[in-house]
Design an enzyme around this catalytic site. Structure first.
Site, short mmCIF file in Angstrom:
data_model
loop_
_atom_site.label_atom_id
_atom_site.label_comp_id
_atom_site.label_asym_id
_atom_site.label_seq_id
_atom_site.Cartn_x
_atom_site.Cartn_y
_atom_site.Cartn_z
N SER A 233 -5.78 2.90 5.12
CA SER A 233 -5.34 2.31 3.85
C SER A 233 -6.50 1.64 3.12
CB SER A 233 -4.21 1.29 4.08
OG SER A 233 -3.48 1.07 2.91
N SER B 97 0.79 -1.23 0.00
CA SER B 97 0.00 0.00 0.00
C SER B 97 0.83 1.28 0.00
CB SER B 97 -0.96 0.01 1.20
OG SER B 97 -2.06 -0.83 0.94
N LYS C 258 3.12 6.46 5.61
CA LYS C 258 2.26 5.38 5.11
C LYS C 258 2.83 4.01 5.46
CE LYS C 258 -1.34 4.02 2.75
NZ LYS C 258 -1.37 2.77 3.55
N LYS D 159 -0.17 3.69 -2.63
CA LYS D 159 -1.17 4.75 -2.47
C LYS D 159 -0.54 6.13 -2.35
CE LYS D 159 -4.82 1.92 -0.32
NZ LYS D 159 -4.16 0.62 -0.10
#
Length: 268
Positions: A110, A55, A217, A58
């Site tokens: 997420s 992720s 993140k 992203k």
């Protein structure tokens, strides 16, 4: 104890290998990693190796959203977004949100459904959006990156590197509004009509627990392992830590960040 041991090993290595840029004090924390102090790389392991980013993908979606929309633009959730797999917050087709709220949902918990809704908003479908992701990666000079989806699912030819993710992180850090979101442990968003509310909880265990942590993140898939882009600031100094296929993610992140901030004092 772990921190003291790492500091001792680093000082010893730095004395013995004074002619090298910096020795690697954390050879076992991840398959690949990169640590920057105030924008300068100080330690790295295989920073150019191509690995699945989970992720952390992203972050490119977030950059394109920040570059091409306004926070109060309105997004209508598409059927393809509601059919997303993996981590979701349970969006429903036809719900309408401000861009900033779906961006928060894509970054904190997420949420793949929020991520896909944003991709559809920008380009109509994932195919067009992924092409835009790869074009932007090329423009940024991310030589070891190729995206195959918007959210970070394991897939052939979906990869990045620690160095490339540092380039992406620096592009994102130009937007203070991003850190306003990623520094939060919990947020609440609502549809424009107020009928549905969603609680967003950050997956980043450093936020609110590690002094100075403000982003950015996390990521995990079975193939990618534990991934992280951590950003922390103390006393005017900033540390960026990127981990791909890590092991003891949170304890290792604390050790790395602590030693990087200690490095500031060693340089004085």
């Amino acid at each position: 104890m772990r921190k003291a041991l790492f500091i001792g090993l680093w000082l010893l290595a730095n004395t013995v290998q004074a002619t090298t840029a910096q020795p690697d004090p954390f050879p076992e924390v991840a398959t690949a990693y990169l640590v920057e102090l105030n924008g300068k790389a100080i330690w790295a392991k295989q920073p150019d190796r191509r690995l699945p980013p989970a992720s952390l993908t992203k972050l490119m979606t977030a950059l394109l959203v920040l570059e091409r929309t306004r926070p109060d633009d309105i997004v209508t959730v598409t059927p393809s977004a509601t059919h997303e797999t993996g981590t979701r917050i349970g969006l429903k087709t036809g719900e309408r949100f401000h861009v900033q709220d779906l961006l928060a949902a894509a970054l904190l918990p997420s949420a793949n459904d929020a991520c896909q809704a944003l991709a559809d908003h920008l380009d109509g479908d994932e195919t067009g959006f992924v092409a835009r992701m790869n074009q932007r990666a090329h423009e940024l000079g991310m030589r070891n990156t190729h995206f195959a989806n918007a959210c970070g699912h394991d897939k052939a030819r979906h990869y990045s590197s620690a160095k490339d993710l540092s380039i992406l992180a620096h592009a994102l850090l130009k937007y203070p509004s991003l850190l306003d979101v990623t520094s939060q442990r919990k947020l609440q968003i609502a549809t424009l009509d107020g009928q549905h509310r969603y609680i967003l909880e950050s997956k980043n265990a450093l936020i609110g627990r590690y002094d100075g942590a403000i982003g950015i993140k996390t990521g995990y898939t079975p193939n990618a392992g534990k991934c992280l882009v951590a950003y922390a600031k103390r006393d005017g100094n900033a540390v960026l830590f990127i981990m791909l296929h890590g092991h003891d993610r949170w304890w290792d992140a604390v050790d790395v960040l602590d030693l990087a901030f200690d490095h500031v004092r060693e340089m004085r």
